[in-house]
Design a protein around this motif. Structure first.
Motif, PDB file in Angstrom:
ATOM      1  N   PRO A 126      -6.278  -5.878  -5.063  1.00 41.84           N
ATOM      2  CA  PRO A 126      -4.942  -5.160  -5.741  1.00 41.84           C
ATOM      3  C   PRO A 126      -4.231  -4.341  -4.993  1.00 41.84           C
ATOM      4  CG  PRO A 126      -7.167  -5.179  -6.973  1.00 41.84           C
ATOM      5  CD  PRO A 126      -7.241  -5.656  -5.702  1.00 41.84           C
ATOM      6  N   ALA A 127      -2.837  -4.258  -5.387  1.00 40.83           N
ATOM      7  CA  ALA A 127      -2.028  -3.344  -4.753  1.00 40.83           C
ATOM      8  C   ALA A 127      -1.247  -2.443  -5.513  1.00 40.83           C
ATOM      9  CB  ALA A 127      -1.114  -3.923  -3.763  1.00 40.83           C
ATOM     10  N   ALA A 128      -1.361  -1.310  -5.651  1.00 51.56           N
ATOM     11  CA  ALA A 128      -0.535  -0.340  -6.646  1.00 51.56           C
ATOM     12  C   ALA A 128       1.019  -0.310  -6.217  1.00 51.56           C
ATOM     13  CB  ALA A 128      -0.904   0.972  -6.486  1.00 51.56           C
ATOM     14  N   VAL A 129       1.474  -0.521  -5.055  1.00 50.97           N
ATOM     15  CA  VAL A 129       2.861  -0.565  -4.734  1.00 50.97           C
ATOM     16  C   VAL A 129       3.005  -1.480  -3.352  1.00 50.97           C
ATOM     17  CG1 VAL A 129       3.313   1.843  -5.469  1.00 50.97           C
ATOM     18  CG2 VAL A 129       2.647   1.438  -2.902  1.00 50.97           C
ATOM     19  N   ALA A 130       4.152  -1.869  -3.298  1.00 51.31           N
ATOM     20  CA  ALA A 130       4.854  -2.495  -1.966  1.00 51.31           C
ATOM     21  C   ALA A 130       6.118  -2.347  -1.784  1.00 51.31           C
ATOM     22  CB  ALA A 130       4.281  -4.013  -2.128  1.00 51.31           C
ATOM     23  N   VAL A 131       6.552  -2.730  -0.893  1.00 44.93           N
ATOM     24  CA  VAL A 131       8.196  -2.578  -0.540  1.00 44.93           C
ATOM     25  C   VAL A 131       8.390  -3.639   0.286  1.00 44.93           C
ATOM     26  CG1 VAL A 131       8.268   0.050  -0.700  1.00 44.93           C
ATOM     27  CG2 VAL A 131       7.971  -1.217   1.613  1.00 44.93           C
ATOM     28  N   GLU A 132       9.636  -4.348   0.257  1.00 43.22           N
ATOM     29  CA  GLU A 132      10.173  -5.356   0.830  1.00 43.22           C
ATOM     30  C   GLU A 132      11.223  -4.724   1.701  1.00 43.22           C
ATOM     31  OE1 GLU A 132      13.421  -9.187  -0.155  1.00 43.22           O
ATOM     32  OE2 GLU A 132      12.303  -8.146  -1.855  1.00 43.22           O
ATOM     33  N   LEU A 133      11.053  -5.075   3.248  1.00 46.78           N
ATOM     34  CA  LEU A 133      11.817  -4.361   4.313  1.00 46.78           C
ATOM     35  C   LEU A 133      13.188  -4.687   4.513  1.00 46.78           C
ATOM     36  CD1 LEU A 133       8.932  -3.869   6.880  1.00 46.78           C
ATOM     37  CD2 LEU A 133       9.884  -2.327   5.111  1.00 46.78           C
ATOM     38  N   LYS A 134      13.962  -3.946   5.001  1.00 40.41           N
ATOM     39  CA  LYS A 134      15.515  -4.669   5.148  1.00 40.41           C
ATOM     40  C   LYS A 134      15.632  -5.501   6.351  1.00 40.41           C
ATOM     41  CE  LYS A 134      17.604  -0.303   3.571  1.00 40.41           C
ATOM     42  NZ  LYS A 134      18.490   0.797   3.763  1.00 40.41           N
TER      43      LYS A 134
ATOM     44  N   GLY B  35       0.787  -1.066  -0.052  1.00 41.58           N
ATOM     45  CA  GLY B  35       0.037   0.252   0.029  1.00 41.58           C
ATOM     46  C   GLY B  35       0.950   1.265  -0.171  1.00 41.58           C
ATOM     47  N   LEU B  36       0.529   2.280  -0.627  1.00 35.77           N
ATOM     48  CA  LEU B  36       0.885   3.641  -0.879  1.00 35.77           C
ATOM     49  C   LEU B  36       1.564   4.194   0.644  1.00 35.77           C
ATOM     50  CD1 LEU B  36       2.211   5.457  -2.984  1.00 35.77           C
ATOM     51  CD2 LEU B  36      -0.144   6.850  -2.725  1.00 35.77           C
TER      52      LEU B  36
ATOM     53  N   LYS C  73      -1.510  -8.863  -9.645  1.00 32.22           N
ATOM     54  CA  LYS C  73      -0.643  -9.810  -9.465  1.00 32.22           C
ATOM     55  C   LYS C  73       0.444  -9.404  -8.348  1.00 32.22           C
ATOM     56  CE  LYS C  73      -0.298 -11.635 -14.362  1.00 32.22           C
ATOM     57  NZ  LYS C  73       0.560 -11.531 -15.449  1.00 32.22           N
ATOM     58  N   LEU C  74       0.526  -8.067  -8.306  1.00 33.02           N
ATOM     59  CA  LEU C  74       1.364  -7.280  -7.059  1.00 33.02           C
ATOM     60  C   LEU C  74       0.784  -7.689  -5.781  1.00 33.02           C
ATOM     61  CD1 LEU C  74       3.702  -5.936  -6.340  1.00 33.02           C
ATOM     62  CD2 LEU C  74       2.526  -3.880  -6.328  1.00 33.02           C
ATOM     63  N   GLY C  75      -0.602  -7.827  -5.693  1.00 34.63           N
ATOM     64  CA  GLY C  75      -1.396  -8.167  -4.587  1.00 34.63           C
ATOM     65  C   GLY C  75      -1.150  -9.572  -4.155  1.00 34.63           C
ATOM     66  N   LYS C  76      -1.371 -10.289  -5.288  1.00 32.78           N
ATOM     67  CA  LYS C  76      -1.177 -11.840  -5.010  1.00 32.78           C
ATOM     68  C   LYS C  76       0.068 -12.265  -4.419  1.00 32.78           C
ATOM     69  CE  LYS C  76      -2.220 -16.150  -7.416  1.00 32.78           C
ATOM     70  NZ  LYS C  76      -2.859 -16.846  -8.172  1.00 32.78           N
ATOM     71  N   THR C  77       1.378 -11.458  -5.178  1.00 33.11           N
ATOM     72  CA  THR C  77       2.602 -11.859  -4.823  1.00 33.11           C
ATOM     73  C   THR C  77       2.917 -11.569  -3.384  1.00 33.11           C
ATOM     74  OG1 THR C  77       3.530 -11.227  -7.218  1.00 33.11           O
ATOM     75  CG2 THR C  77       5.262 -11.073  -5.395  1.00 33.11           C
ATOM     76  N   PHE C  78       2.365 -10.379  -2.962  1.00 34.85           N
ATOM     77  CA  PHE C  78       2.469 -10.220  -1.524  1.00 34.85           C
ATOM     78  C   PHE C  78       1.716 -10.851  -0.538  1.00 34.85           C
ATOM     79  CE2 PHE C  78       5.435  -7.430  -3.439  1.00 34.85           C
ATOM     80  CZ  PHE C  78       6.459  -7.384  -2.565  1.00 34.85           C
ATOM     81  N   GLY C  79       0.763 -11.884  -1.066  1.00 32.30           N
ATOM     82  CA  GLY C  79      -0.236 -12.679  -0.237  1.00 32.30           C
ATOM     83  C   GLY C  79      -1.488 -12.142   0.192  1.00 32.30           C
ATOM     84  N   ILE C  80      -1.936 -10.948  -0.633  1.00 33.22           N
ATOM     85  CA  ILE C  80      -3.264 -10.527  -0.221  1.00 33.22           C
ATOM     86  C   ILE C  80      -4.224 -10.690  -1.411  1.00 33.22           C
ATOM     87  CG2 ILE C  80      -2.178  -8.750   1.441  1.00 33.22           C
ATOM     88  CD1 ILE C  80      -2.761  -6.725  -0.871  1.00 33.22           C
ATOM     89  N   ASN C  81      -5.449 -10.782  -0.921  1.00 36.54           N
ATOM     90  CA  ASN C  81      -6.618 -10.934  -2.028  1.00 36.54           C
ATOM     91  C   ASN C  81      -7.089  -9.894  -2.788  1.00 36.54           C
ATOM     92  OD1 ASN C  81      -6.096 -13.849  -1.792  1.00 36.54           O
ATOM     93  ND2 ASN C  81      -7.545 -13.918   0.016  1.00 36.54           N
TER      94      ASN C  81
END
Length: 79
Positions: free
Chosen positions: A71-79, A12-13, A61-69
């Motif tokens: 849609p997601a416009a943006v996501a980040v992987e944390l350090k 999420g943004l 596809k982005l939402g699904k990649t991060f395990g949510i059902n």
């Protein structure tokens, strides 16, 4: 597009923007079908902060990649 596993992330943004701004983001993901007024400023912020950006074909596809059902416009992987 596949984030490193196991992955700590924000989807999420609002949370993603905060993570990038505060230096907690390792990598950002942006859906190509996200609205331009969301996509472009977020991409610019990531580049300014030195966060790598990867693009997803769609928000679904982005939402699904991060395990949510949803849609997601943006996501980040944390350090």
């Amino acid at each position: 597009m596949q984030p490193d596993s196991p992955v700590r992330c924000y989807v999420g943004l609002k949370q993603s923007t905060e993570a990038v701004t505060e230096g907690f983001a390792k990598k950002a993901y942006i859906a190509l079908d996200a609205d331009e007024h969301v996509r472009l400023p977020f991409e610019t912020l990531c580049r300014e902060k030195g966060v790598a950006v990867e693009f997803a074909e769609t928000k679904a596809k982005l939402g699904k990649t991060f395990g949510i059902n949803v849609p997601a416009a943006v996501a980040v992987e944390l350090k």
